[in-house]
Design a protein around this motif. Structure first.
Motif, PDB file in Angstrom:
ATOM      1  N   ILE A  20      41.106  -2.005  64.732  1.00 39.21           N
ATOM      2  CA  ILE A  20      42.469  -1.712  64.316  1.00 39.21           C
ATOM      3  C   ILE A  20      42.507  -1.634  62.801  1.00 39.21           C
ATOM      4  CG2 ILE A  20      43.082  -4.176  64.388  1.00 39.21           C
ATOM      5  CD1 ILE A  20      45.939  -3.269  65.075  1.00 39.21           C
ATOM      6  N   ALA A  21      43.187  -0.611  62.289  1.00 41.62           N
ATOM      7  CA  ALA A  21      43.327  -0.399  60.853  1.00 41.62           C
ATOM      8  C   ALA A  21      44.792  -0.448  60.459  1.00 41.62           C
ATOM      9  CB  ALA A  21      42.730   0.953  60.447  1.00 41.62           C
ATOM     10  N   ASN A  22      45.071  -1.181  59.423  1.00 41.75           N
ATOM     11  CA  ASN A  22      46.413  -1.300  58.838  1.00 41.75           C
ATOM     12  C   ASN A  22      47.453  -1.835  59.817  1.00 41.75           C
ATOM     13  OD1 ASN A  22      48.312  -1.130  56.747  1.00 41.75           O
ATOM     14  ND2 ASN A  22      48.857   0.981  57.237  1.00 41.75           N
ATOM     15  N   PRO A  23      47.175  -2.930  60.530  1.00 39.69           N
ATOM     16  CA  PRO A  23      48.213  -3.498  61.403  1.00 39.69           C
ATOM     17  C   PRO A  23      49.406  -4.044  60.618  1.00 39.69           C
ATOM     18  CG  PRO A  23      46.359  -5.005  61.206  1.00 39.69           C
ATOM     19  CD  PRO A  23      45.943  -3.724  60.554  1.00 39.69           C
ATOM     20  N   ASN A  24      49.221  -4.320  59.334  1.00 36.40           N
ATOM     21  CA  ASN A  24      50.325  -4.774  58.479  1.00 36.40           C
ATOM     22  C   ASN A  24      51.278  -3.647  58.101  1.00 36.40           C
ATOM     23  OD1 ASN A  24      47.826  -4.023  57.043  1.00 36.40           O
ATOM     24  ND2 ASN A  24      49.025  -4.279  55.186  1.00 36.40           N
ATOM     25  N   ARG A  25      50.930  -2.393  58.475  1.00 36.90           N
ATOM     26  CA  ARG A  25      51.767  -1.208  58.255  1.00 36.90           C
ATOM     27  C   ARG A  25      52.107  -1.011  56.777  1.00 36.90           C
ATOM     28  NH1 ARG A  25      56.093  -0.499  63.091  1.00 36.90           N
ATOM     29  NH2 ARG A  25      56.033   1.599  62.185  1.00 36.90           N
ATOM     30  N   SER A  26      51.107  -1.239  55.945  1.00 34.15           N
ATOM     31  CA  SER A  26      51.274  -0.999  54.521  1.00 34.15           C
ATOM     32  C   SER A  26      51.445   0.497  54.270  1.00 34.15           C
ATOM     33  CB  SER A  26      50.046  -1.507  53.757  1.00 34.15           C
ATOM     34  OG  SER A  26      50.151  -1.250  52.381  1.00 34.15           O
ATOM     35  N   VAL A  35      48.224   3.677  60.624  1.00 32.42           N
ATOM     36  CA  VAL A  35      47.978   2.558  61.532  1.00 32.42           C
ATOM     37  C   VAL A  35      47.192   3.136  62.705  1.00 32.42           C
ATOM     38  CG1 VAL A  35      49.012   0.780  62.972  1.00 32.42           C
ATOM     39  CG2 VAL A  35      50.138   1.468  60.837  1.00 32.42           C
ATOM     40  N   LEU A  36      45.963   2.691  62.866  1.00 33.28           N
ATOM     41  CA  LEU A  36      45.063   3.338  63.818  1.00 33.28           C
ATOM     42  C   LEU A  36      44.424   2.306  64.737  1.00 33.28           C
ATOM     43  CD1 LEU A  36      43.667   6.039  64.653  1.00 33.28           C
ATOM     44  CD2 LEU A  36      41.875   5.480  63.007  1.00 33.28           C
ATOM     45  N   PHE A  37      44.481   2.564  66.043  1.00 32.25           N
ATOM     46  CA  PHE A  37      43.817   1.742  67.050  1.00 32.25           C
ATOM     47  C   PHE A  37      42.688   2.575  67.663  1.00 32.25           C
ATOM     48  CE2 PHE A  37      48.348   0.979  66.891  1.00 32.25           C
ATOM     49  CZ  PHE A  37      48.455  -0.397  66.737  1.00 32.25           C
ATOM     50  N   GLU A  38      41.540   1.938  67.897  1.00 33.97           N
ATOM     51  CA  GLU A  38      40.417   2.689  68.456  1.00 33.97           C
ATOM     52  C   GLU A  38      39.631   1.806  69.413  1.00 33.97           C
ATOM     53  OE1 GLU A  38      37.206   5.984  66.789  1.00 33.97           O
ATOM     54  OE2 GLU A  38      38.225   4.614  65.413  1.00 33.97           O
ATOM     55  N   LEU A  39      39.227   2.411  70.530  1.00 32.60           N
ATOM     56  CA  LEU A  39      38.438   1.730  71.552  1.00 32.60           C
ATOM     57  C   LEU A  39      37.352   2.684  72.021  1.00 32.60           C
ATOM     58  CD1 LEU A  39      38.111  -0.715  73.515  1.00 32.60           C
ATOM     59  CD2 LEU A  39      39.600   0.528  75.099  1.00 32.60           C
TER      60      LEU A  39
END
Length: 267
Positions: A159-165, A177-181
């Motif tokens: 997960i990238a940028n879960p803080n939503r900066s 905000v990126l999720f990857e599996l």
């Protein structure tokens, strides 16, 4: 005036199109950017858990010429240093040209728990500079996990940028905000298969897949594909002792071809 128009095009077109592209070295680019479940130094820019298995310090650089204008480039430099079960990583990526430039600096920590579980945490500093508009900054965090489910199978999540900066609101530029599996499978001694599903917040999910074939002991052929939008990639690699040379090219149905080269050295 022409340069200013090109900046406007980049702001309105390139950012939305390439939000899911992580420019993670020529090997992973040729494999469809499926680094989430691979163990490689270039996973510093896709899933930092992938560096936890590194046993020796590694440094690498890469350069990509963007699709529709050779003046627009992506330049990357990374370094990973193992210490006991811990691996520390540094990454730098610069994208754009003189009038428009994005920069990302990342500091990563990865650790292996036995021989099956690998985890990571990364802190990133983002900077955006636009001629006549000024500059803006942001920060983000990333977290990754890999699980070795068998001798030849790795499952990864990131997960990238879960803080939503984000940058300031008046700039049409995002920190996604990126999720990857994904998963990678060593099908035979010579064939590696990899795949991933990537979902950016407020966008449709995309599927990625790649294949690597070791045609000789030091030579590798690679190919991959990505959806949303549909792109194809191909490349090859050559390993000579501690030196790795990788070349890749990606194609976009509207924007054309984008070549990339990477050099890596294991100390």
């Amino acid at each position: 005036m022409l340069r200013l128009g090109l900046v406007i095009v980049i702001l309105s077109l390139v950012n939305p199109l390439f939000a899911q592209d992580v420019h993670d070295g020529s090997r992973l680019t040729a494999l469809g950017n499926t680094g989430v479940a691979l163990q490689d130094v270039w996973t510093l820019q896709s899933n930092q858990a992938g560096i936890a298995s590194i046993k020796r310090p590694v440094a690498a650089i890469a350069c990509e010429s963007s699709f529709f204008n050779s003046a627009i480039t992506t330049q990357s430099a990374i370094f990973a240093f193992p210490y006991h079960r811990n691996v520390f990583g540094f990454s730098l990526r610069c994208y754009g040209m003189d009038e428009y430039r994005e920069q990302k600096i990342g500091f990563a920590f990865a650790r292996g728990f036995g021989e099956t579980v690998f985890a990571s945490l990364s802190f990133n500093i983002h900077q955006l500079k636009i001629s006549r508009y000024g500059s803006a900054g942001a920060w983000s965090v990333e977290a990754g996990l890999q699980y070795k489910a068998g001798e030849n199978l790795i499952i990864g999540a990131h997960i990238a940028n879960p803080n939503r900066s984000a940058y300031q609101a008046d700039l049409n530029a995002i920190v996604p905000v990126l999720f990857e599996l994904g998963a990678s499978l060593r099908f035979t001694d010579k064939v590696l298969l990899s795949s991933a599903i990537a979902k950016e917040l407020d966008s449709a999910a995309g599927f990625k897949c790649g294949i690597e074939y070791n045609i000789m002991s030091e030579v590798f052929l690679r190919g991959g594909a990505v959806t949303n939008p549909f792109r194809q990639s191909a490349g090859f690699g050559y390993k000579y002792h501690s030196l790795n040379v990788d070349i890749a090219v990606t194609s976009h149905p509207d924007l054309g071809f984008s070549p990339q080269i990477s050099l890596g050295y294991e100390f």
